[in-house]
Design a protein around this motif. Structure first.
Motif, PDB file in Angstrom:
ATOM      1  N   HIS A 141      -2.061  -5.721   5.169  1.00  0.00           N
ATOM      2  CA  HIS A 141      -3.055  -6.503   4.422  1.00  0.00           C
ATOM      3  C   HIS A 141      -4.238  -5.628   4.015  1.00  0.00           C
ATOM      4  O   HIS A 141      -4.775  -5.770   2.909  1.00  0.00           O
ATOM      5  CB  HIS A 141      -3.534  -7.694   5.258  1.00  0.00           C
ATOM      6  N   LYS A 142      -4.654  -4.721   4.883  1.00  0.00           N
ATOM      7  CA  LYS A 142      -5.740  -3.808   4.534  1.00  0.00           C
ATOM      8  C   LYS A 142      -5.334  -2.915   3.365  1.00  0.00           C
ATOM      9  O   LYS A 142      -6.138  -2.643   2.465  1.00  0.00           O
ATOM     10  CB  LYS A 142      -6.109  -2.948   5.738  1.00  0.00           C
ATOM     11  N   ILE A 143      -4.077  -2.450   3.374  1.00  0.00           N
ATOM     12  CA  ILE A 143      -3.570  -1.621   2.281  1.00  0.00           C
ATOM     13  C   ILE A 143      -3.598  -2.396   0.962  1.00  0.00           C
ATOM     14  O   ILE A 143      -4.040  -1.886  -0.080  1.00  0.00           O
ATOM     15  CB  ILE A 143      -2.130  -1.152   2.579  1.00  0.00           C
ATOM     16  N   VAL A 144      -3.133  -3.628   1.002  1.00  0.00           N
ATOM     17  CA  VAL A 144      -3.094  -4.454  -0.212  1.00  0.00           C
ATOM     18  C   VAL A 144      -4.500  -4.689  -0.748  1.00  0.00           C
ATOM     19  O   VAL A 144      -4.750  -4.593  -1.964  1.00  0.00           O
ATOM     20  CB  VAL A 144      -2.389  -5.794   0.079  1.00  0.00           C
TER      21      VAL A 144
ATOM     22  N   ASN B  99       1.247   2.213  -9.649  1.00  0.00           N
ATOM     23  CA  ASN B  99       1.406   1.644  -8.309  1.00  0.00           C
ATOM     24  C   ASN B  99       2.790   1.037  -8.175  1.00  0.00           C
ATOM     25  O   ASN B  99       3.097   0.026  -8.789  1.00  0.00           O
ATOM     26  CB  ASN B  99       0.333   0.582  -8.059  1.00  0.00           C
ATOM     27  N   GLY B 100       3.620   1.661  -7.350  1.00  0.00           N
ATOM     28  CA  GLY B 100       4.940   1.115  -7.072  1.00  0.00           C
ATOM     29  C   GLY B 100       5.093   0.751  -5.607  1.00  0.00           C
ATOM     30  O   GLY B 100       6.201   0.530  -5.136  1.00  0.00           O
ATOM     31  N   LEU B 101       3.957   0.706  -4.897  1.00  0.00           N
ATOM     32  CA  LEU B 101       3.988   0.391  -3.466  1.00  0.00           C
ATOM     33  C   LEU B 101       3.895  -1.108  -3.230  1.00  0.00           C
ATOM     34  O   LEU B 101       4.756  -1.695  -2.579  1.00  0.00           O
ATOM     35  CB  LEU B 101       2.843   1.104  -2.749  1.00  0.00           C
ATOM     36  N   THR B 102       2.842  -1.724  -3.756  1.00  0.00           N
ATOM     37  CA  THR B 102       2.636  -3.166  -3.565  1.00  0.00           C
ATOM     38  C   THR B 102       3.085  -3.969  -4.774  1.00  0.00           C
ATOM     39  O   THR B 102       3.213  -5.187  -4.696  1.00  0.00           O
ATOM     40  CB  THR B 102       1.156  -3.460  -3.278  1.00  0.00           C
ATOM     41  N   GLU B 103       3.294  -3.302  -5.890  1.00  0.00           N
ATOM     42  CA  GLU B 103       3.831  -3.915  -7.109  1.00  0.00           C
ATOM     43  C   GLU B 103       4.799  -2.913  -7.724  1.00  0.00           C
ATOM     44  O   GLU B 103       4.897  -1.777  -7.268  1.00  0.00           O
ATOM     45  CB  GLU B 103       2.708  -4.240  -8.110  1.00  0.00           C
ATOM     46  N   HIS B 104       5.487  -3.327  -8.764  1.00  0.00           N
ATOM     47  CA  HIS B 104       6.367  -2.404  -9.477  1.00  0.00           C
ATOM     48  C   HIS B 104       5.901  -2.333 -10.929  1.00  0.00           C
ATOM     49  O   HIS B 104       6.427  -3.017 -11.809  1.00  0.00           O
ATOM     50  CB  HIS B 104       7.830  -2.847  -9.386  1.00  0.00           C
ATOM     51  N   ASN B 105       4.911  -1.485 -11.156  1.00  0.00           N
ATOM     52  CA  ASN B 105       4.349  -1.314 -12.492  1.00  0.00           C
ATOM     53  C   ASN B 105       5.049  -0.176 -13.222  1.00  0.00           C
ATOM     54  O   ASN B 105       5.710   0.662 -12.607  1.00  0.00           O
ATOM     55  CB  ASN B 105       2.846  -1.026 -12.397  1.00  0.00           C
TER      56      ASN B 105
ATOM     57  N   ILE C 109      -7.537  10.639   1.045  1.00  0.00           N
ATOM     58  CA  ILE C 109      -6.707   9.656   0.336  1.00  0.00           C
ATOM     59  C   ILE C 109      -7.416   8.309   0.316  1.00  0.00           C
ATOM     60  O   ILE C 109      -7.625   7.681   1.365  1.00  0.00           O
ATOM     61  CB  ILE C 109      -5.329   9.527   1.012  1.00  0.00           C
ATOM     62  N   SER C 110      -7.800   7.852  -0.867  1.00  0.00           N
ATOM     63  CA  SER C 110      -8.592   6.623  -1.013  1.00  0.00           C
ATOM     64  C   SER C 110      -7.889   5.403  -0.436  1.00  0.00           C
ATOM     65  O   SER C 110      -8.537   4.498   0.099  1.00  0.00           O
ATOM     66  CB  SER C 110      -8.915   6.387  -2.493  1.00  0.00           C
ATOM     67  N   LEU C 111      -6.569   5.361  -0.537  1.00  0.00           N
ATOM     68  CA  LEU C 111      -5.818   4.196  -0.084  1.00  0.00           C
ATOM     69  C   LEU C 111      -5.968   3.980   1.423  1.00  0.00           C
ATOM     70  O   LEU C 111      -5.792   2.863   1.919  1.00  0.00           O
ATOM     71  CB  LEU C 111      -4.338   4.365  -0.442  1.00  0.00           C
ATOM     72  N   LEU C 112      -6.329   5.013   2.147  1.00  0.00           N
ATOM     73  CA  LEU C 112      -6.418   4.933   3.609  1.00  0.00           C
ATOM     74  C   LEU C 112      -7.834   4.655   4.109  1.00  0.00           C
ATOM     75  O   LEU C 112      -8.060   4.597   5.323  1.00  0.00           O
ATOM     76  CB  LEU C 112      -5.924   6.240   4.240  1.00  0.00           C
TER      77      LEU C 112
END
Length: 387
Positions: free
Chosen positions: A371-374, A331-337, A262-265
């Motif tokens: 912050h790392k996730i963002v 992306n609905g985790l850090t924004e609501h697109n 998982i790239s996000l991690l």
């Protein structure tokens, strides 16, 4: 239909602004005000395209409102939340509701001499500025109390995947097959087993403080529910699974470490990734044909394919393929697109849903990891834009 006990105790809580008062809408004026609040939330804020909308008067209501207990919460003269509870026998509910919630299965869980009444909790919504307050709990607590007053043993509902964690924190279970409700997209059925005081304590539900005062209750229906839906099922409850158990499940499905797939991690240590996934994630099962994202709908989650096959119904030439561990949708985790395509499961599929509703709380408790996730999210987004 038998008379319904809709008495509720006066319920107020201190806020920084004033006092919250929860009441039942009984007059045409009160109901119209609630219907308008629904319109503001679902149509104006969330851009949902629903049936039964009166665009001229900016109202949202349907046939269930004709016989419901309609709750609403106010601060001074402003509505900040609402929910409705329909209580009845199977014959009282529309056939569609009976089918999608499998009510006939639950009817057999009642003792033979008991009148099988069910509650259907819907149109539950809270104004944006009160979504991180106890408002949701206060509203669900009133629904729970109404169910207790009316000897209801099961309270049903349906929710989008990003809300499953939130309802499981309250004590609900998600169960059965997903279903589509026009305008709401893909939903999963949820149920609160009213007499399951042990489960409410186990998940540390705020409803336990009410449940523990009830004394001895009939648990026959509780046992039958667990025998059918939890003891032998593969459903993962976000409030019962541990960090290590969830990590083990993901490792097994992905056939590698989640930080590798998982790239996000990628910027997180294993310890950080475990904490993040356990705090914001939930594993969800989808059936062949389930449309998981709908073009134009606002995303409130970050979805990752774990197993199975997905296909874009919007971009068919060439066919867009997804691999295990890959993100799909907006992306609905850090924004609501907004989602840009319809994506469907073309085989039985497992997905990891990272909830945008859970992320703000995680950000508050674990700012360094968040912050790392963002930062990683920004990097991934920039990479996509420049491709």
């Amino acid at each position: 239909m038998k008379a319904i006990n809709s008495n509720i105790k006066s319920n107020t809580t201190e806020t920084s602004e004033s006092l919250i008062k929860i009441s039942i809408a009984t007059t045409p004026e009160e109901k119209k005000e609630v219907y308008h609040f629904r319109y503001q939330t679902y149509v104006e804020e969330m851009s949902k395209h629903l049936e039964d909308i009166d665009y001229d008067q900016q109202l949202l209501w349907d046939e269930l409102d004709e016989w419901t207990i309609l709750l609403y919460a106010k601060i001074d003269c402003k509505i900040i939340a609402t929910a409705r509870v329909n209580i009845g026998n199977i014959k009282d509910f529309p056939a569609k509701v009976v089918n999608i919630l499998s009510l006939k299965t639950f009817e057999s869980y009642y003792p033979e001499n008991e009148d099988p009444k069910f509650a259907y909790v819907t149109k539950l919504m809270v104004a944006p500025s009160y979504r991180r307050t106890p408002m949701l709990y206060l509203l669900i607590a009133q629904c729970y109390q109404i169910c207790c007053n009316n000897q209801v043993q099961f309270a049903f509902g349906g929710c989008n995947f990003h809300l499953v964690r939130l309802y499981e924190q309250m004590g609900f279970h998600h169960y059965g097959k997903n279903f589509v409700y026009p305008g709401y997209g893909l939903l999963t059925p949820i149920v609160l087993v009213i007499n399951d005081i042990h489960h409410l304590r186990q998940v540390r539900s705020p409803l336990f403080r009410i449940a523990r005062k009830r004394g001895k209750v009939n648990t026959q229906s509780v046992e039958r529910f667990h025998e059918k839906f939890t003891r032998h099922a593969s459903i993962v409850n976000s409030q019962l699974v541990t960090e290590e158990e969830l990590w083990s499940i993901l490792c097994k499905v992905l056939e590698c470490l989640p930080t590798e797939a998982i790239s996000l991690l990628r910027e997180l240590s294993e310890t950080e990734a475990k904490k993040f996934l356990h705090s914001c994630g939930i594993v969800v099962q989808c059936d062949t044909g389930d449309i998981i994202t709908n073009q134009g709908d606002i995303s409130y989650s970050y979805n990752i394919l774990l197993s199975g096959k997905l296909q874009s119904l919007t971009f068919l030439n060439p066919v867009k393929e997804y691999i295990s561990g890959q993100h799909f949708g907006a992306n609905g985790l850090t924004e609501h697109n907004k989602n840009t395509e319809d994506i469907a499961a073309i085989t039985p599929t497992q997905i990891l849903v990272l909830s945008g509703m859970a992320f703000p709380r995680f950000f508050h408790s674990q700012p360094n990891i968040a912050h790392k996730i963002v930062q990683t999210m920004r990097s991934l987004t920039n990479k996509l834009v420049n491709m």
